[in-house]
Design a protein around this motif. Structure first.
Motif, mmCIF file in Angstrom:
data_model
loop_
_atom_site.group_PDB
_atom_site.id
_atom_site.type_symbol
_atom_site.label_atom_id
_atom_site.label_comp_id
_atom_site.label_asym_id
_atom_site.label_seq_id
_atom_site.Cartn_x
_atom_site.Cartn_y
_atom_site.Cartn_z
ATOM 1 N N ASP A 98 1.586 -1.254 0.077
ATOM 2 C CA ASP A 98 -0.544 -0.221 0.307
ATOM 3 C C ASP A 98 1.179 1.427 0.425
ATOM 4 O O ASP A 98 0.423 2.100 -0.341
ATOM 5 C CB ASP A 98 -0.588 0.423 1.218
ATOM 6 C CG ASP A 98 -2.000 0.840 1.045
ATOM 7 O OD1 ASP A 98 -2.485 0.803 -0.105
ATOM 8 O OD2 ASP A 98 -2.378 1.390 2.204
ATOM 9 N N PHE B 296 -0.595 2.019 -2.914
ATOM 10 C CA PHE B 296 -1.750 2.137 -3.153
ATOM 11 C C PHE B 296 -2.781 0.263 -3.088
ATOM 12 O O PHE B 296 -3.507 0.500 -3.798
ATOM 13 C CB PHE B 296 -2.275 3.124 -3.706
ATOM 14 C CG PHE B 296 -1.693 4.406 -2.918
ATOM 15 C CD1 PHE B 296 -2.193 5.429 -2.472
ATOM 16 C CD2 PHE B 296 -0.238 5.170 -3.965
ATOM 17 C CE1 PHE B 296 -1.234 6.320 -1.660
ATOM 18 C CE2 PHE B 296 -0.432 6.406 -3.723
ATOM 19 C CZ PHE B 296 -0.381 6.877 -2.486
ATOM 20 N N LEU C 85 -3.990 -3.228 -2.188
ATOM 21 C CA LEU C 85 -4.145 -3.612 -0.257
ATOM 22 C C LEU C 85 -4.953 -5.173 -1.410
ATOM 23 O O LEU C 85 -6.502 -5.255 -1.828
ATOM 24 C CB LEU C 85 -5.297 -3.945 0.245
ATOM 25 C CG LEU C 85 -4.943 -2.320 1.042
ATOM 26 C CD1 LEU C 85 -5.442 -1.896 2.122
ATOM 27 C CD2 LEU C 85 -3.503 -2.739 1.913
ATOM 28 N N ASP D 290 -9.489 -0.359 1.261
ATOM 29 C CA ASP D 290 -9.786 -0.407 2.747
ATOM 30 C C ASP D 290 -10.857 -0.795 3.977
ATOM 31 O O ASP D 290 -10.526 -1.327 4.105
ATOM 32 C CB ASP D 290 -9.504 1.304 2.742
ATOM 33 C CG ASP D 290 -7.765 1.613 2.390
ATOM 34 O OD1 ASP D 290 -6.952 1.410 2.580
ATOM 35 O OD2 ASP D 290 -8.406 3.245 1.578
ATOM 36 N N PRO E 198 -1.749 6.321 1.740
ATOM 37 C CA PRO E 198 -1.733 5.143 1.770
ATOM 38 C C PRO E 198 -2.956 5.217 3.008
ATOM 39 O O PRO E 198 -1.875 3.460 3.886
ATOM 40 C CB PRO E 198 -0.331 4.705 1.867
ATOM 41 C CG PRO E 198 0.246 5.374 2.617
ATOM 42 C CD PRO E 198 -0.399 6.929 1.777
ATOM 43 N N GLY F 244 -3.886 2.420 4.173
ATOM 44 C CA GLY F 244 -3.752 0.707 5.029
ATOM 45 C C GLY F 244 -2.323 0.839 5.852
ATOM 46 O O GLY F 244 -2.894 -0.278 6.566
#
Length: 255
Positions: free
Chosen positions: A122, A126, A128, A186, A233, A235
């Motif tokens: 992340d 960016f 996940l 997220d 970011p 996460g």
């Protein structure tokens, strides 16, 4: 048998062992992150990123294997992510076992190891990936009970609450502002974190992660465009807040 042995080790043995295991885990995490970035399979033996030479067994030893800093064949520099991730995974495990002895500490170490590749991907892209978020959620539901003395019902509610809370915030932001407030990964990550923590620590986790994200955005803002349009970011901050919430909850609230 192995789990029982780990949880009964004295602190003087558990902490160094956690560090050694963390070095090995960190080596794998760094390889996973770099291969996924390049679109390569994580299967197969480790090789040089430059010439593709299969690495010798002694070249795979964490920290020591990359002491040269480059490939002995082609001279390609070894990505510093390897060493940093190895040290980071070792530090996470040693701190976890030191501050929460027994099964809870080893589970906190495992939690940190599972979060590490997600935070790195992340932070760098960016991204996940579901292939990492879903195993995190399942592992939490199955194993995480002793970490904060939560029941399976608590963790199931936590997973649902975490996902719906961030999903609802994202939906509301989109409705009010006409643009996406966060990435689709997220809310999934928040659900997986709820599966580890249960539902009670979730407000603290969201408060800590949101505050840290805002502070980071302000401190790193260079005046190039509106601050509210700056991608964050999130996460990374979710993962860090969730991991920190465990010892904080254990020492200051659960007692």
């Amino acid at each position: 048998m192995v789990a029982a042995t780990l949880t009964t080790l004295p602190l003087t043995a558990a902490v160094p062992l956690a560090g050694l295991l963390g070095l090995v885990v960190g080596s794998f995490v760094a390889t996973l992150v770099l291969r996924w970035e390049a679109g390569d399979s994580v299967r197969g033996r480790s090789r040089c990123d430059g010439c593709g030479r299969t690495l010798k067994p002694w070249e795979l030893v964490p920290l020591v294997g990359g002491w040269r800093g480059d490939c002995a064949t082609c001279g390609t520099a070894i990505d510093p992510l390897h060493r940093r991730t190895e040290l980071g995974a070792a530090a996470l495990a040693m701190v976890a076992v030191a501050v929460m002895p027994g099964a809870a500490g080893w589970l906190l170490a495992l939690f940190g190891w599972l979060l590490l590749p997600l935070a790195l991907l992340d932070a760098r892209h960016f991204w996940l990936p579901d292939a990492l978020v879903m195993p995190l959620a399942v592992t939490g539901l199955v194993l995480a009970g002793p970490m904060l003395s939560t029941s399976i019902a608590d963790r199931m509610v936590g997973a649902a609450a975490g996902g719906f809370a961030l999903g609802g915030i994202s939906w509301l932001f989109t409705r009010l502002r006409g643009q996406d407030g966060m990435g689709g990964g997220d809310p999934k990550l928040a659900a997986a974190l709820g599966a580890w923590l249960g539902w009670l620590p979730l407000p603290a986790m969201i408060f800590l992660s949101s505050g840290a994200g805002i502070i980071w955005a302000i401190l790193t803002h260079k005046g190039d465009g509106a601050l509210r349009q700056r991608p964050i970011p999130y996460g990374v901050f979710l993962a860090a807040a969730a991991w920190l919430a465990v010892p904080l909850w254990h020492y200051f609230i659960a007692r």
